[in-house]
Scaffold this active site. Structure first.
Site, PDB file in Angstrom:
ATOM      1  N   ASP A   1      43.430 -34.844 -21.054  1.00  0.00           N
ATOM      2  CA  ASP A   1      44.326 -34.705 -22.204  1.00  0.00           C
ATOM      3  C   ASP A   1      44.359 -36.000 -23.021  1.00  0.00           C
ATOM      4  O   ASP A   1      44.163 -37.090 -22.479  1.00  0.00           O
ATOM      5  CB  ASP A   1      45.731 -34.357 -21.685  1.00  0.00           C
ATOM      6  CG  ASP A   1      46.604 -33.777 -22.770  1.00  0.00           C
ATOM      7  OD1 ASP A   1      46.077 -33.421 -23.852  1.00  0.00           O
ATOM      8  OD2 ASP A   1      47.823 -33.676 -22.554  1.00  0.00           O
TER       9      ASP A   1
ATOM     10  N   ASN B   1      43.414 -22.501 -25.813  1.00  0.00           N
ATOM     11  CA  ASN B   1      42.862 -23.406 -26.839  1.00  0.00           C
ATOM     12  C   ASN B   1      42.284 -22.668 -28.051  1.00  0.00           C
ATOM     13  O   ASN B   1      42.039 -23.284 -29.093  1.00  0.00           O
ATOM     14  CB  ASN B   1      41.789 -24.337 -26.244  1.00  0.00           C
ATOM     15  CG  ASN B   1      42.356 -25.460 -25.408  1.00  0.00           C
ATOM     16  OD1 ASN B   1      41.724 -25.964 -24.489  1.00  0.00           O
ATOM     17  ND2 ASN B   1      43.576 -25.879 -25.712  1.00  0.00           N
TER      18      ASN B   1
HETATM   19  C1  FPP Z   1      42.377 -32.129 -24.607  1.00  0.00           C
HETATM   20  O1  FPP Z   1      42.753 -33.126 -25.544  1.00  0.00           O
HETATM   21  C2  FPP Z   1      40.915 -32.001 -24.552  1.00  0.00           C
HETATM   22  C3  FPP Z   1      40.189 -30.875 -24.863  1.00  0.00           C
HETATM   23  C4  FPP Z   1      40.839 -29.622 -25.300  1.00  0.00           C
HETATM   24  C5  FPP Z   1      38.714 -30.844 -24.866  1.00  0.00           C
HETATM   25  C6  FPP Z   1      38.053 -31.583 -23.719  1.00  0.00           C
HETATM   26  C7  FPP Z   1      36.594 -31.422 -23.803  1.00  0.00           C
HETATM   27  C8  FPP Z   1      35.699 -32.412 -23.596  1.00  0.00           C
HETATM   28  C9  FPP Z   1      36.068 -33.785 -23.224  1.00  0.00           C
HETATM   29  C10 FPP Z   1      34.234 -32.085 -23.734  1.00  0.00           C
HETATM   30  C11 FPP Z   1      33.623 -31.692 -22.395  1.00  0.00           C
HETATM   31  C12 FPP Z   1      32.251 -31.219 -22.613  1.00  0.00           C
HETATM   32  C13 FPP Z   1      31.387 -30.698 -21.685  1.00  0.00           C
HETATM   33  C14 FPP Z   1      30.189 -29.934 -22.067  1.00  0.00           C
HETATM   34  C15 FPP Z   1      31.584 -30.831 -20.273  1.00  0.00           C
HETATM   35  P1  FPP Z   1      43.689 -32.723 -26.754  1.00  0.00           P
HETATM   36  O2  FPP Z   1      42.857 -32.365 -27.924  1.00  0.00           O
HETATM   37  O3  FPP Z   1      44.633 -31.664 -26.312  1.00  0.00           O
HETATM   38  O4  FPP Z   1      44.442 -34.058 -27.042  1.00  0.00           O
HETATM   39  P2  FPP Z   1      45.899 -34.198 -27.679  1.00  0.00           P
HETATM   40  O5  FPP Z   1      46.868 -33.687 -26.652  1.00  0.00           O
HETATM   41  O6  FPP Z   1      46.008 -35.663 -27.918  1.00  0.00           O
HETATM   42  O7  FPP Z   1      45.915 -33.395 -28.954  1.00  0.00           O
END
Ligand code: FPP
Length: 260
Positions: free
Chosen positions: A35, A83
């Site tokens: 996160d 999501n």
């Molecule tokens: C949450 O942060 C993160 C995600 C929804 C995406 C995570 C995906 C990756 C790191 C890519 C992985 C790729 C592969 C192919 C394995 P958020 O956007 O919810 O952060 P926030 O809470 O600050 O908005």
């Protein structure tokens, strides 16, 4: 996963020992809720999606560290069933990012004997991504290194509903006696079938929530929450998580501590 070529003075191919971490009491399975990508980017004045791109680098280095430590499995929450409600542009960026990462990293994953699996309702993903996932899973299925599970279009409740439906179908067809259904029967119908439950759950960016992740499997996991945003999750953050894990008494509902 690509790493620089080893030289005679290069220790990168030796097991990494994080200072203070007892290599004999490591979690065998680590799960991560990655996160804070969006906030990491926004705090730098960047578009949110740049945080996801940086998050991939953090995931690659965490996988490398876990593999070098001898941890058996790493399960990462990449995209939840919830999501899809994000802006279309961000969802599209993430799907394309997953495709690109799979294409660019598959060779290195194969070389490092990683077995990659994608867990979730994969039918709901774009066709091209489904094909890349099928190819990567097939090409790494016999690898004897770390199990790398990427939860994509994954939801813990969806997973339990699906398991219940599958068991009910088998019971309805006379294939299964409902009286014999036990915890093992349910575990065998989950996306994680065959994987031992996580010992340690790490959640970044300070939120104290499970967010529909591995609801069944986390029953006895130790939970470590760090304020670090996922793109900043590095070896020091992993070291802190492992030290926290090793400070716990795991009792599994009993009275006698089982030290990790
Ligand atoms: C949450 O942060 C993160 C995600 C929804 C995406 C995570 C995906 C990756 C790191 C890519 C992985 C790729 C592969 C192919 C394995 P958020 O956007 O919810 O952060 P926030 O809470 O600050 O908005």
């Amino acid at each position: 996963m690509s790493r620089p070529p080893a030289t005679s003075t290069d220790t990168s191919t030796s097991p990494v020992i994080l200072p203070g971490v007892d290599a004999t009491r490591l979690p065998q399975h680590v799960a991560v809720i990655m996160d804070g990508n969006g906030r990491w980017a926004e705090s730098r004045g960047l578009p949110r999606v740049m945080g996801h791109r940086a998050g991939v680098e953090a995931l690659k280095s965490t996988l490398r560290l876990c593999s070098d430590l001898g941890i058996s499995a790493l399960t990462a929450y990449a995209f939840s069933t919830e999501n899809w409600s994000r802006p279309g542009e961000e969802v599209n960026f993430l799907m394309t990012l997953f495709e690109r990462v799979l294409q660019s990293e598959l060779h290195a994953l194969e070389e490092e004997r990683v077995r990659i699996r994608f867990l979730g309702d994969l039918d709901g993903l774009p066709d091209k991504l489904q094909q890349l996932i099928a190819d990567a899973s097939e090409r790494t299925v016999a690898n004897d290194g770390i199990h790398f599970n990427v939860c994509t279009n994954y939801g813990g409740r969806l997973e339990l509903v699906r398991a219940a439906q599958r068991l009910a179908q088998r019971a309805a067809s006379g294939d299964l006696d409902p009286e014999t259904i036990d915890e093992n029967s349910i575990a065998a119908e989950l996306f994680t079938a065959g994987e031992q439950d996580p010992d340690l759950l790490i959640r970044t960016s300070g939120e104290h929530r499970i967010s529909n992740f591995l609801l069944w499997q986390l029953a006895y996991a130790e939970i470590h929450v760090t304020d670090v945003y996922w793109p900043d999750f590095n070896s020091e953050a992993l070291r802190e998580a492992l030290l926290d894990y090793q400070s716990r008494n795991r009792r599994f509902g009993g009275l006698d501590p089982i030290t990790p």
